[in-house]
Scaffold this active site. Sequence first.
Site, PDB file in Angstrom:
ATOM      1  N   TYR A 170      14.410 -15.246 -10.631  1.00 30.62           N
ATOM      2  CA  TYR A 170      13.565 -14.498 -11.563  1.00 30.62           C
ATOM      3  C   TYR A 170      13.230 -13.094 -11.037  1.00 30.62           C
ATOM      4  O   TYR A 170      12.784 -12.245 -11.788  1.00 30.62           O
ATOM      5  CB  TYR A 170      12.254 -15.248 -11.852  1.00 30.62           C
ATOM      6  CG  TYR A 170      12.449 -16.598 -12.530  1.00 30.62           C
ATOM      7  CD1 TYR A 170      13.692 -17.008 -12.965  1.00 30.62           C
ATOM      8  CD2 TYR A 170      11.382 -17.451 -12.744  1.00 30.62           C
ATOM      9  CE1 TYR A 170      13.877 -18.234 -13.574  1.00 30.62           C
ATOM     10  CE2 TYR A 170      11.550 -18.677 -13.353  1.00 30.62           C
ATOM     11  CZ  TYR A 170      12.812 -19.071 -13.762  1.00 30.62           C
ATOM     12  OH  TYR A 170      12.979 -20.285 -14.363  1.00 30.62           O
ATOM     13  N   LYS A 219      19.873 -27.352  -4.036  1.00 30.46           N
ATOM     14  CA  LYS A 219      21.230 -27.638  -4.524  1.00 30.46           C
ATOM     15  C   LYS A 219      22.175 -27.220  -3.407  1.00 30.46           C
ATOM     16  O   LYS A 219      23.062 -26.373  -3.574  1.00 30.46           O
ATOM     17  CB  LYS A 219      21.460 -26.849  -5.829  1.00 30.46           C
ATOM     18  CG  LYS A 219      22.705 -27.221  -6.580  1.00 30.46           C
ATOM     19  CD  LYS A 219      22.634 -28.573  -7.260  1.00 30.46           C
ATOM     20  CE  LYS A 219      23.963 -28.890  -7.935  1.00 30.46           C
ATOM     21  NZ  LYS A 219      24.077 -30.293  -8.354  1.00 30.46           N
ATOM     22  N   ASP A 251      19.312 -31.992  -9.384  1.00 29.89           N
ATOM     23  CA  ASP A 251      19.707 -32.816 -10.536  1.00 29.89           C
ATOM     24  C   ASP A 251      19.220 -34.248 -10.350  1.00 29.89           C
ATOM     25  O   ASP A 251      18.733 -34.893 -11.287  1.00 29.89           O
ATOM     26  CB  ASP A 251      21.223 -32.744 -10.784  1.00 29.89           C
ATOM     27  CG  ASP A 251      22.052 -32.754  -9.507  1.00 29.89           C
ATOM     28  OD1 ASP A 251      21.459 -32.638  -8.411  1.00 29.89           O
ATOM     29  OD2 ASP A 251      23.280 -32.876  -9.591  1.00 29.89           O
ATOM     30  N   ASP A 275      10.139 -24.277 -11.739  1.00 28.42           N
ATOM     31  CA  ASP A 275       9.725 -23.985 -13.110  1.00 28.42           C
ATOM     32  C   ASP A 275      10.078 -25.176 -14.007  1.00 28.42           C
ATOM     33  O   ASP A 275       9.263 -25.694 -14.780  1.00 28.42           O
ATOM     34  CB  ASP A 275      10.463 -22.713 -13.572  1.00 28.42           C
ATOM     35  CG  ASP A 275       9.964 -22.186 -14.895  1.00 28.42           C
ATOM     36  OD1 ASP A 275       8.954 -22.705 -15.404  1.00 28.42           O
ATOM     37  OD2 ASP A 275      10.598 -21.264 -15.437  1.00 28.42           O
ATOM     38  N   ASP A 279       7.414 -28.536 -15.260  1.00 26.05           N
ATOM     39  CA  ASP A 279       7.179 -28.839 -16.674  1.00 26.05           C
ATOM     40  C   ASP A 279       7.535 -30.292 -16.974  1.00 26.05           C
ATOM     41  O   ASP A 279       6.838 -30.979 -17.723  1.00 26.05           O
ATOM     42  CB  ASP A 279       8.014 -27.918 -17.576  1.00 26.05           C
ATOM     43  CG  ASP A 279       7.198 -26.726 -18.054  1.00 26.05           C
ATOM     44  OD1 ASP A 279       6.211 -26.378 -17.363  1.00 26.05           O
ATOM     45  OD2 ASP A 279       7.541 -26.141 -19.096  1.00 26.05           O
TER      46      ASP A 279
END
Length: 384
Positions: A170, A219, A251, A275, A279
């Site tokens: 970001y 990852k 994942d 992020d 959520d």
Amino acid sequence: MQTAGRKGTSAFLCKLDAGLGGMCMRCKIGVISGDGIGPEIVREAREVLEKVAKVYGHTFEYTELLLGGASIDVYGIPLTEETIEKAKACDAVLMGSIGGDAKTSPWYQLEPSKRPEAGLLGIRKALNLFANLRPAYLYEELRAACPLREDISAAGFDMLIMRELTGGLYFGERKTEEVDGVLTAVDTLSYNETEIRRIAKRAFEIARKRRGKVCSVDKANVLDSSRLWRKIVEEMAKEYPDVELSHMYVDNCAMQLVMNPAQFDVILTENMFGDILSDEASMVTGSIGMLSSASLNDTKFGLYEPSHGSAPDIAGQDKANPIATILSAAMMLRYSFDLDKEADAIEEAVRKVLKEGYRTGDIMSDGCEYVGTQKMGELIVEKI
Ligand code: NAD
């Protein structure tokens, strides 16, 4: 950059004297009431803080700060230097939420950099808030709202997602350009060892205040940034031999959150993974109006706010659930002021009120008693 929190002295130097109940603190709290339901929920959180102050002998001084839509209405911009400077002079900031209805609010006629949300990104950056903490806790009393299968929710869960907030994809370089006649967009995911080290340190320290487990999510089978992340986290773990460290691919973590959330204590991860995962973790609790959050820098300073938005659809109607903001105030006491006993008292008061069957509309279920924002706040105050 000047570090927020009275040059990082924070609440430690606010300690006044040792009374019967322990240290009496004088703390300076910045208050961003914000937009939509913000002023209603912050008002209740302040009532709760005042009750804590009275019972435990502390003094909380409040400084009102403008951010988001409320700042646009006065100054034409969502964040002013004045707000930043005043926030830096505080020990911590408590915030409601900012923003309005994008379809109807005039704030969204402005260019993106002048909209309410730009103010939030701006203050996080100005205060160097690199660590975002979001607890996801399943209350026994709210189990019916949990969307997970009953045998999974029966085990309960109590986790905290620690997300890196100022680096990664970001904040990396980005561009969109034509390459050989084809539009091509590039975003850059970069982390350096300093950024990883400081957030890992925070995660290990917070795990010590909880159940002593950190699961670092990356990852590393694909990304270089993840391989460095894992290396540095492992190095840091040597300084915290009492904390158990594990690693998980992102994942797999997304799956494990819905299959076996009870396994997690602190989940440590980078900006974009955090992020998405935070959520997901919020949603499995089934009650967004209950979820608090904190954003911290490398001092004791933090910005504390509910995980939800400003809910313009119910603003000013005494319908908003103030518990996420009240629990954010509890996090502020725990992480910025080291007032663990007082934070426990707030969390326990919330549990008692739920146990007695009081509910705002968002968490209502059969056989419970409906209460509005103000009444919910009053009930929690009574139990402290
Ligand atoms: P939202 O979280 O405000 O609302 C989503 C739904 O949840 C709505 O139906 C709302 O009524 C309900 N809800 C949210 N909080 C509640 C509470 N405490 N009690 C009862 N019900 C509650 O999300 P949205 O509608 O997507 O966003 C509204 C505005 O909030 C937007 O301007 C958005 O940018 C902003 N926002 C701000 C923050 C922040 O300040 N950190 C975070 C997210 C969204």
